[in-house]
Scaffold this motif. Structure first.
Motif, short mmCIF file in Angstrom:
data_model
loop_
_atom_site.label_atom_id
_atom_site.label_comp_id
_atom_site.label_asym_id
_atom_site.label_seq_id
_atom_site.Cartn_x
_atom_site.Cartn_y
_atom_site.Cartn_z
N LEU A 210 45.65 -37.13 117.56
CA LEU A 210 44.83 -36.10 116.92
C LEU A 210 43.42 -36.10 117.53
CD1 LEU A 210 44.56 -34.01 114.61
CD2 LEU A 210 43.75 -35.88 113.16
N LYS A 211 42.97 -34.94 117.99
CA LYS A 211 41.66 -34.80 118.60
C LYS A 211 40.67 -34.09 117.68
CE LYS A 211 42.42 -36.76 122.54
NZ LYS A 211 41.73 -38.04 122.86
N TRP A 212 41.16 -33.15 116.89
CA TRP A 212 40.27 -32.36 116.02
C TRP A 212 41.12 -31.69 114.96
CZ3 TRP A 212 40.58 -27.10 115.13
CH2 TRP A 212 39.50 -26.52 114.44
N PHE A 213 40.55 -31.54 113.78
CA PHE A 213 41.22 -30.72 112.78
C PHE A 213 40.17 -30.10 111.87
CE2 PHE A 213 40.77 -34.55 110.22
CZ PHE A 213 40.61 -34.08 108.92
N SER A 214 40.55 -29.00 111.26
CA SER A 214 39.67 -28.34 110.29
C SER A 214 40.50 -27.96 109.07
CB SER A 214 39.04 -27.09 110.90
OG SER A 214 40.03 -26.09 111.12
N VAL A 215 39.80 -27.81 107.97
CA VAL A 215 40.43 -27.42 106.70
C VAL A 215 39.71 -26.20 106.18
CG1 VAL A 215 41.17 -28.20 104.43
CG2 VAL A 215 40.83 -29.88 106.26
N GLN A 216 40.46 -25.21 105.75
CA GLN A 216 39.86 -24.01 105.19
C GLN A 216 40.71 -23.52 104.03
OE1 GLN A 216 40.19 -24.01 108.76
NE2 GLN A 216 42.39 -23.87 108.43
N PRO A 217 40.08 -22.85 103.08
CA PRO A 217 40.86 -22.34 101.93
C PRO A 217 41.78 -21.20 102.35
CG PRO A 217 38.60 -21.56 101.82
CD PRO A 217 38.65 -22.55 102.95
N ARG A 218 42.97 -21.18 101.77
CA ARG A 218 43.95 -20.14 102.07
C ARG A 218 43.53 -18.80 101.49
NH1 ARG A 218 49.63 -22.28 100.52
NH2 ARG A 218 48.75 -23.91 101.85
N LYS A 219 42.90 -18.84 100.33
CA LYS A 219 42.39 -17.64 99.66
C LYS A 219 41.14 -18.06 98.90
CE LYS A 219 45.64 -18.34 95.83
NZ LYS A 219 46.76 -17.76 95.07
N THR A 226 38.20 -22.35 86.03
CA THR A 226 39.63 -22.01 86.06
C THR A 226 40.36 -22.64 87.23
OG1 THR A 226 39.15 -20.01 87.33
CG2 THR A 226 39.20 -19.81 84.92
N LEU A 227 39.67 -23.43 88.04
CA LEU A 227 40.30 -24.03 89.22
C LEU A 227 41.40 -25.01 88.82
CD1 LEU A 227 40.20 -24.39 92.32
CD2 LEU A 227 38.65 -26.31 91.93
N ASP A 228 42.56 -24.87 89.42
CA ASP A 228 43.67 -25.80 89.18
C ASP A 228 43.68 -26.82 90.32
OD1 ASP A 228 45.97 -27.17 88.67
OD2 ASP A 228 47.31 -25.43 88.74
N PRO A 229 43.30 -28.07 90.06
CA PRO A 229 43.24 -29.05 91.15
C PRO A 229 44.59 -29.47 91.68
CG PRO A 229 42.83 -30.11 89.03
CD PRO A 229 42.90 -28.63 88.76
N PHE A 230 45.67 -29.13 90.97
CA PHE A 230 47.01 -29.51 91.42
C PHE A 230 47.67 -28.40 92.25
CE2 PHE A 230 46.28 -31.80 87.44
CZ PHE A 230 46.39 -33.09 87.91
N HIS A 231 46.92 -27.35 92.54
CA HIS A 231 47.42 -26.24 93.33
C HIS A 231 46.81 -26.34 94.73
CE1 HIS A 231 48.85 -22.06 93.90
NE2 HIS A 231 47.78 -21.96 94.67
N CYS A 232 47.62 -26.53 95.75
CA CYS A 232 47.10 -26.70 97.10
C CYS A 232 46.75 -25.33 97.69
CB CYS A 232 48.13 -27.40 97.99
SG CYS A 232 47.51 -27.75 99.65
N ASN A 233 45.46 -25.17 97.99
CA ASN A 233 44.97 -23.90 98.53
C ASN A 233 44.38 -24.10 99.92
OD1 ASN A 233 44.25 -21.12 98.42
ND2 ASN A 233 42.15 -21.68 97.87
N LEU A 234 44.90 -25.07 100.66
CA LEU A 234 44.32 -25.45 101.94
C LEU A 234 45.24 -25.12 103.10
CD1 LEU A 234 42.95 -28.98 100.96
CD2 LEU A 234 41.70 -26.82 100.97
N ASP A 235 44.62 -24.72 104.20
CA ASP A 235 45.31 -24.59 105.48
C ASP A 235 44.65 -25.54 106.47
OD1 ASP A 235 47.08 -22.72 104.60
OD2 ASP A 235 45.94 -20.99 105.33
N PHE A 236 45.45 -26.14 107.33
CA PHE A 236 44.95 -27.10 108.30
C PHE A 236 45.20 -26.57 109.71
CE2 PHE A 236 45.78 -29.44 104.50
CZ PHE A 236 44.82 -30.44 104.45
N ARG A 237 44.22 -26.80 110.58
CA ARG A 237 44.36 -26.48 112.00
C ARG A 237 44.02 -27.73 112.80
NH1 ARG A 237 40.88 -20.87 111.41
NH2 ARG A 237 42.54 -19.63 110.43
N MET A 238 44.84 -28.02 113.80
CA MET A 238 44.70 -29.28 114.52
C MET A 238 44.88 -29.07 116.01
SD MET A 238 47.21 -31.26 111.91
CE MET A 238 47.98 -29.72 111.41
N LEU A 239 44.20 -29.88 116.78
CA LEU A 239 44.43 -30.00 118.21
C LEU A 239 44.88 -31.43 118.49
CD1 LEU A 239 41.49 -28.07 119.93
CD2 LEU A 239 43.87 -27.36 119.68
N VAL A 240 45.98 -31.56 119.19
CA VAL A 240 46.59 -32.87 119.40
C VAL A 240 46.88 -33.04 120.88
CG1 VAL A 240 48.48 -34.41 118.78
CG2 VAL A 240 47.62 -32.77 117.10
N ASP A 241 46.55 -34.21 121.38
CA ASP A 241 46.89 -34.58 122.76
C ASP A 241 47.94 -35.68 122.67
OD1 ASP A 241 47.03 -35.10 125.46
OD2 ASP A 241 45.25 -36.39 125.46
#
Length: 918
Positions: A210-219, A226-241
């Protein structure tokens, strides 16, 4: 055993049973959408749950099955009986692996090889399927464990590559190994992944190379309230060598949530910044082009050093110079690439003259199609310039910072304020570092220190508002909120709605594939909220033993009352004991009934295995047989049901092999080609009757007689004298078979005698009836329970014995003069029926009565369908007992069925009348 593994095994077995039922029903109703959805859901649940454990072979098989069923659901292929045979074989292997997990918590050594073999067989079913244009072609994956259909392998550079900061891309390129490409990964975890034990962050951080990754909200995030902490709203992007094999292996449990992109190294190279027109670069550009004409990269490197020091650090030209310096230092630079960067410094537009064939990579990319649009912004996200402040933010960054501002404005109890400040500073630190704004860390920490001193979040709020230039958010309320106050102003109805939403989320914990949400969640919405508690059977058995001890203790009270009255002459105490005995007896009876209800299970738990058995054997025998099951809701004790399984298998196999004819034979006999086998359960008093009925050729008594005579089971006299029904009963004799040739289904009479023995050990009996040419019926009469039984105590020669109430028909006293003697035997006529007699003193080897009696006590019992009278000395009361098997020396005496402990401490022996007088 690990409780989670134990739960997985239990749930997986239930899903396997459901899958087996669906496969068999699909043969009758091909293409049934509801059945296919249920079947897919069962496979998907097993696969998702198996990801929690290190059992890749099992996961591989159910994953392959799931992929094939997904194609079937979409109409891409139809299941044939041969396909179903393969699926059932795979499910059998999964069931065997579950047994291994239960016994040793691991799979056998050959599991990996078998898993590879079965999954390859399943994937071969897809070889002829033409997928739609928007689907990825199914082919063998590099690890043979992750299908490329699920983990897509694209040959294009994703747009988000252009949003990676320049300094990070340069670092990645300079640190790359000798590979000419990196792997860009998009990872979208299932929204309910936390409920299946998944940890997306841990999965990402553990990626090899793994060289780099970022996390961003899906929506956009919900409000803090009202936030539900058990609801995954994350997308991950990675660069891997790294090697694709190891990457896919690491991501094998989330393969359907992953897409892979092979990105050539050159795609990471492009300058960014604000282009500035100046003549200061003219001399450098001339000298640089001259060095490149002669391929003198060393000279180019010497020219770059002084130039980097004088250009504006944030300019486009500075970025191009930094790229050239980094590439030259890493050894990846070549003349064409340097030409591209030099031209970018002059024009402000980076384009490459390199052809596709110039890329030294195993994956050919369309170079022109993947070039960044010259007119487009290099960042895919909209850039937000606040009205004040010097920092530019992306939409995602703006939202995250404004959320922290909103959190700081919310009222907070004094004892929680320090934790809130620390949490906010920790998050802001990570955000600033990610965005390269390390200069903001010192003033932020100073603001945090002032917050601690003032016991207010205002300093941190003011700092963050100044940095972001946010407006429209009220300043924080510095009041210290009492812990008992309701901080958020939320209506009670809204609170209950959110709780219900979370409860629904819990029920969706294994439905991890977003594309299946409509089918899966639609069914879950109809799921009744039954409250079921799973309890280990050993605990129920222990509780049942305690109930038995209570029954024994209860039985001691009448003896105590008798002693109080007769031995001590305290009649009032005896009455009080009897009164209390009535109360305890009622409570113990209710407790016993409740425990019996807990142990009762429907016979469907045994019946459900027979559709598969009948299907497989009928296909093997070349017969067309329809199975009809009736009375599946009939209940009996769990131990009785478990003991019923093996005898039923023998009887069903016997009916399929011996009873029902082949289609050709049935046509000749004027019968329909399809035979019928009925499996029926009937509750009757304190018994359950299991009937196996077939419409086959029936049992020929003459054939049975002849076979029994040839085997020496009966002699010549019996051959001539026994009735047809008695001849049919001979099928239970050991070593008798009407088949001419032995096979794996029909042995040599080693099944039916075992059936009778097993049923007898459970306290039941077996009977058979048949009509030649019409069919046969075998009946098993079994007690509802084997735990608590009721016996009658009898007295014989001053000894007390017990006899099961199940065989007792009535008790009578008859004059001695009415006993008739027939040769050496005795009998009485009771209601115009002749009843043979047996004297229990003689049967048990006890001395006879010294003097004849005027009246005899006779116990009428039923054995093997015949009524017999037992002459005893005296009747005693009936009691409930927990019968225990005899051990040690007493085990050698088969005339005793078991023993129990009486209330006064005596041991009561239970007689086995079938052994004594049968």
């Amino acid at each position: 055993m690990d409780p989670m593994l134990e739960s997985f095994i239990q749930e997986s077995r239930e899903n396997l049973e459901a899958a087996g039922h669906c496969f068999l029903e699909l043969e009758k109703k091909p293409g049934d959408v509801e059945l296919l959805n249920d079947l897919f859901r069962s496979m998907h649940t097993i696969k998702g749950s198996s990801g929690l454990f290190d059992i890749p072979a099992l996961t591989r098989v159910v994953h392959a099955a799931e992929d094939v069923l997904d194609i079937v659901r979409s109409g891409g292929m139809e299941l044939t009986p041969e396909h179903i045979d393969l699926f059932l074989d795979c499910m059998d292997q999964v069931g065997a692996w579950l047994d291994d997990l239960e016994t040793s918590a691991s799979l056998p050594k050959d599991a990996e090889a078998k898993g590879q073999e079965l999954s390859s067989y399943l994937r071969e079913l897809l070889s002829d399927v033409e997928l739609e244009s928007d689907e990825v072609e199914v082919e063998s994956d590099l690890t043979s464990s992750v299908p490329l259909k699920s983990a897509e392998r694209k040959h294009q550079t994703p747009e988000w590559i252009r949003s990676i900061p320049d300094v990070i891309r340069r670092g990645i390129v300079s640190e790359l190994s000798e590979s000419e490409q990196v792997i860009a990964i998009d990872y979208r975890p299932d929204e309910q992944c936390f409920f299946s034990g998944a940890d997306p962050v841990h999965t990402v951080q553990g990626l090899p190379g793994l060289k780099w990754f970022s996390v961003q909200p899906r929506k956009p995030w919900d409000d803090v309230e009202t936030l539900d902490p058990f609801h995954c709203n994350l997308d991950f992007r990675m660069l891997v060598d790294g090697e694709e094999i190891s990457i896919r292996e690491h991501l094998r449990y989330v393969a359907e949530e992953i897409s892979l992109n092979l990105v050539p190294r050159q795609e990471l190279v492009y300058p960014i910044g604000e282009f500035t027109h100046t003549d200061a670069y003219e001399a450098f550009l001339q000298d640089a082009r001259a060095a490149l004409v002669t391929d003198d990269l060393d000279q180019l490197n010497r020219l770059i050093g002084p130039m980097v020091e004088v250009v504006e650090p944030t300019s486009y030209q500075a970025s191009a110079l930094s790229w050239m310096a980094a590439l030259l230092e890493s050894g990846f630079a070549d003349v064409p690439l340097m030409h591209d960067l030099v031209n970018a410094m002059e024009t402000g537009e980076y384009s490459t003259t390199r052809k596709e064939t110039d890329y030294a990579t195993d994956t050919r990319l369309d170079a022109d199609a993947n070039r960044p649009d010259k007119s487009a912004d290099h960042s895919p996200e909209t850039v937000w310039q606040p009205s004040s402040g010097s920092v530019k933010w992306t939409d995602a960054g703006k939202h995250l910072f404004e959320t922290q501002l909103q959190i700081l404005t919310m009222p907070c109890p004094a004892n929680l304020l320090a934790g809130r400040i620390a949490s906010t500073i920790n998050l802001l630190t990570r955000l600033f570092e990610q965005m390269g704004l390390n200069g903001q860390l010192a003033p932020m920490n100073e603001a945090g220190a002032r917050c601690e001193a003032l016991q207010s979040s205002a300093p941190l709020y003011e700092f963050l508002q100044q940095v972001t230039g946010s407006e429209g958010i009220s300043a924080p309320d510095d009041r210290s909120v009492d812990e008992s106050e309701d901080t958020p102003d939320i209506e009670p109805v809204e609170v209950e709605r959110r709780r219900e939403d979370r409860r629904k989320g819990d029920r969706r914990k294994y439905n991890r594939r977003s594309s299946d949400s409509e089918a899966v969640e639609g069914d879950l919405a109809k799921t009744p909220s039954n409250k079921v508690l799973r309890v280990d059977q050993a605990r129920i058995d222990t509780l049942m033993d305690l109930v038995g001890e209570l029954v024994v203790a209860k039985n001691s009270l009448p003896f105590l009352a008798k002693r109080a009255e007769e031995d001590f002459g305290i009649r009032e105490l005896a009455k009080e004991i009897k009164a209390q005995y009535a109360v305890i007896n009622r409570l113990s009876d209710e407790l016993q009934s409740a425990m019996m209800a807990v142990r009762m299970v429907p016979v469907s738990s045994v019946f459900q295995r027979f559709p598969r058995l009948v299907r497989d054997l009928s296909r093997k025998l070349g017969k067309d047989i329809r199975l009809v099951m009736e009375g599946e809701d009939t209940e009996a004790d769990k131990n009785v049901i478990e003991n019923l399984a093996d005898p039923l298998i023998h009887l069903v196999r016997n009916s399929l092999d011996h009873g029902i004819e082949s289609p050709a034979e049935r046509r000749e006999a004027g019968k329909p080609e399809q035979g019928t086998l009925i499996l029926r359960a009937i509750p009757k008093d304190d018994q359950v009757i299991i009937e196996i009925v077939d419409d086959g050729k029936g049992i020929d008594p003459n054939v049975i007689k002849q076979k029994a005579y040839e085997k020496g089971i009966i002699d010549e006299a019996q051959l001539e004298s026994i009735s047809d029904q008695e001849a049919i009963e001979l099928i239970f004799a050991a070593g008798l078979s009407s088949k001419e040739e032995a096979s794996d289904l029909s042995g040599r009479g080693v099944g039916m005698d075992v059936v009778r023995t097993a049923v007898a050990e459970s306290g039941g009996s077996v009977s058979v009836s048949s009509e030649l040419g019409k069919g046969s019926k075998l009946s098993l009469a079994l007690p509802l329970s084997m735990a608590v039984t009721r016996v009658m105590m009898i007295e014989v020669a001053d000894q007390t014995y017990g006899i099961s109430m199940e065989v007792i028909r009535e008790t009578v006293r008859v004059p001695s003069a009415s006993i008739e003697r027939i040769k050496q035997d005795e009998a009485i006529v009771l209601r115009n029926k002749l009843i043979p007699l047996r004297r229990m003193r003689k049967v048990l080897g006890l001395p006879s009565n010294a003097q004849p009696l005027d009246e005899e006590a006779v116990l009428i019992v039923s054995l093997a369908g015949q009524e017999i009278g037992l002459i005893i000395d005296e009747f005693q009361e009936g009691i409930d007992i927990i019968q225990k098997p005899l051990e040690g020396v007493m085990e050698a005496y088969p005339m005793y069925a078991g023993a129990t402990l009486l209330g006064d401490g005596r041991v009561l022996l239970i007689l086995d009348l079938k052994e004594l007088v049968g």
